[in-house]
Design a protein around this motif. Structure first.
Motif, short mmCIF file in Angstrom:
data_model
loop_
_atom_site.label_atom_id
_atom_site.label_comp_id
_atom_site.label_asym_id
_atom_site.label_seq_id
_atom_site.Cartn_x
_atom_site.Cartn_y
_atom_site.Cartn_z
N VAL A 130 0.58 -1.29 0.04
CA VAL A 130 -0.35 0.02 -0.05
C VAL A 130 0.85 1.06 0.07
O VAL A 130 0.42 2.30 -0.82
N CYS A 131 1.77 1.44 0.61
CA CYS A 131 2.68 2.19 0.49
C CYS A 131 3.71 2.94 -0.01
O CYS A 131 3.52 3.96 -0.59
N ASN A 132 3.51 2.02 -0.93
CA ASN A 132 4.44 1.98 -2.73
C ASN A 132 3.31 2.22 -3.42
O ASN A 132 3.99 3.30 -4.06
N MET A 179 1.51 9.69 -5.13
CA MET A 179 1.69 10.86 -4.41
C MET A 179 2.89 10.58 -3.87
O MET A 179 3.25 10.97 -2.41
N PRO A 180 4.43 10.95 -4.43
CA PRO A 180 5.23 10.57 -3.88
C PRO A 180 5.55 11.47 -2.37
O PRO A 180 5.19 12.68 -2.60
N THR A 236 5.89 12.97 1.80
CA THR A 236 5.51 12.75 3.01
C THR A 236 3.76 12.11 2.05
O THR A 236 3.84 11.37 3.55
N PRO A 237 3.04 13.36 1.83
CA PRO A 237 1.16 12.83 1.28
C PRO A 237 1.18 11.51 1.49
O PRO A 237 0.13 10.61 1.75
N ALA A 238 2.21 10.58 0.83
CA ALA A 238 2.05 8.52 1.09
C ALA A 238 2.30 8.62 2.03
O ALA A 238 1.48 7.58 2.38
N ILE A 239 2.83 8.90 3.02
CA ILE A 239 3.19 7.53 3.63
C ILE A 239 1.68 8.32 5.11
O ILE A 239 1.25 7.52 5.41
N PHE A 240 1.40 9.84 4.86
CA PHE A 240 0.08 9.90 4.97
C PHE A 240 -1.01 9.24 4.46
O PHE A 240 -2.13 9.12 5.58
N LEU A 241 -1.64 8.73 3.44
CA LEU A 241 -2.35 8.57 3.03
C LEU A 241 -1.80 6.99 3.66
O LEU A 241 -3.12 6.29 3.16
N SER A 242 -0.99 6.14 3.25
CA SER A 242 -1.15 4.69 3.89
C SER A 242 -1.85 4.86 5.01
O SER A 242 -2.43 3.98 5.13
N SER A 243 -1.09 5.46 6.05
CA SER A 243 -1.28 5.69 7.51
C SER A 243 -2.59 5.52 7.62
O SER A 243 -3.50 5.21 8.50
N LEU A 244 -3.37 6.31 6.76
CA LEU A 244 -4.74 6.51 7.01
C LEU A 244 -5.71 5.33 6.32
O LEU A 244 -6.50 4.99 7.25
N PHE A 245 -5.43 4.93 5.52
CA PHE A 245 -5.47 3.52 4.60
C PHE A 245 -5.35 2.34 5.82
O PHE A 245 -6.54 2.21 6.18
N PHE A 246 -4.54 3.03 6.49
CA PHE A 246 -3.93 1.55 7.84
C PHE A 246 -4.91 1.49 9.24
O PHE A 246 -5.62 0.62 9.20
N THR A 247 -5.03 3.15 9.54
CA THR A 247 -5.71 3.54 10.44
C THR A 247 -7.47 3.07 10.02
O THR A 247 -8.58 2.44 11.27
#
Length: 229
Positions: free
Chosen positions: A143-145, A151-152, A154-165
């Motif tokens: 998912v993070c990849n 959206m390369p 920091t936004p990708a990190i936040f988006l993948s973390s949102l999906f994970f949450t």
């Protein structure tokens, strides 16, 4: 440079994968607690593992490989895991005990088939050792990849973390009040950010897996106290 087609493929992959976790959680905890709900939840868990593998091999044409951990990855995982363990236990001691109804938690556990300490230990051993690895493989490696493609940075990190949450919100809500849901969801989101950053730093799952397993161990200890003490 990424093409529009790459972003569309990444979006399609996320669309087919991300909702499965929430579907499994909602079904098992709310819609059909019991054997039917547990079966569908298990199938969703299988999908969360099998789909990334199938997509990577058949669509992305990638070769999966296994790498041994490096010392710095093990150290980073142990440090972050110890930190998360302390934070989880501390938050529960200060706030969590007042937001979790032990009677309701025990009833929900019974509905899900956790009827004895031995069954609980088997289930938690799976979650600590196996499920944490599957989640890192799914949410960080895949998912993070995919989010990085869309959206390369920091936004990708936040988006993948949102999906994970997202699916964790439903799980937390089944055992806690609104205060616990907010606090727990923020904690999961923060952990997702840390684990995503660990993965992107080392391009390996070892550090995030080890810290994830240690964090899950803290949750297992708390769950034991709630259910059996």
């Amino acid at each position: 440079m990424l093409e529009i087609g790459d972003r569309k493929k990444a979006l399609l992959a996320l669309t087919l994968l991300v909702p499965a976790a929430s579907i499994g959680a909602v079904t098992a905890l709310y819609i059909a607690p019991g054997s039917w709900g547990q079966t569908l939840s298990a199938l969703c868990q299988v999908w969360l593992l099998v789909f990334p593998i199938a997509w990577s091999v058949l669509v992305d044409r990638q070769k999966l490989h296994f790498s041994l951990p490096k010392r710095r990855e093990l150290l980073a995982g142990a440090i972050w895991g110890t930190f998360m363990f302390a934070v989880i236990v501390g938050i529960y001691s200060l706030f969590g005990q007042h937001s979790i109804d032990p009677v309701a938690a025990k009833e929900k556990a019974q509905e899900m088939g956790i009827s004895s300490p031995n069954i609980f230990l088997i289930i938690e051993a799976y979650f600590v050792l196996v499920n944490s690895l599957i989640e890192e493989f799914t949410w960080r490696w895949f998912v993070c990849n995919k989010c990085q493609i869309m959206m390369p940075g920091t936004p990708a990190i936040f988006l993948s973390s949102l999906f994970f949450t997202l699916h964790h919100i439903f799980v937390i809500a089944a055992y806690s009040d609104w205060r616990g849901v907010i606090l727990g969801s923020l904690a999961v989101f923060a952990a997702g950010i840390i684990w995503s950053q660990c993965y992107l730093t080392y391009r390996s799952l070892w550090s995030s897996y080890i810290s994830h397993a240690i964090a899950d161990l803290a949750l297992a200890i708390i769950a034991w106290q709630i259910l059996f003490n």
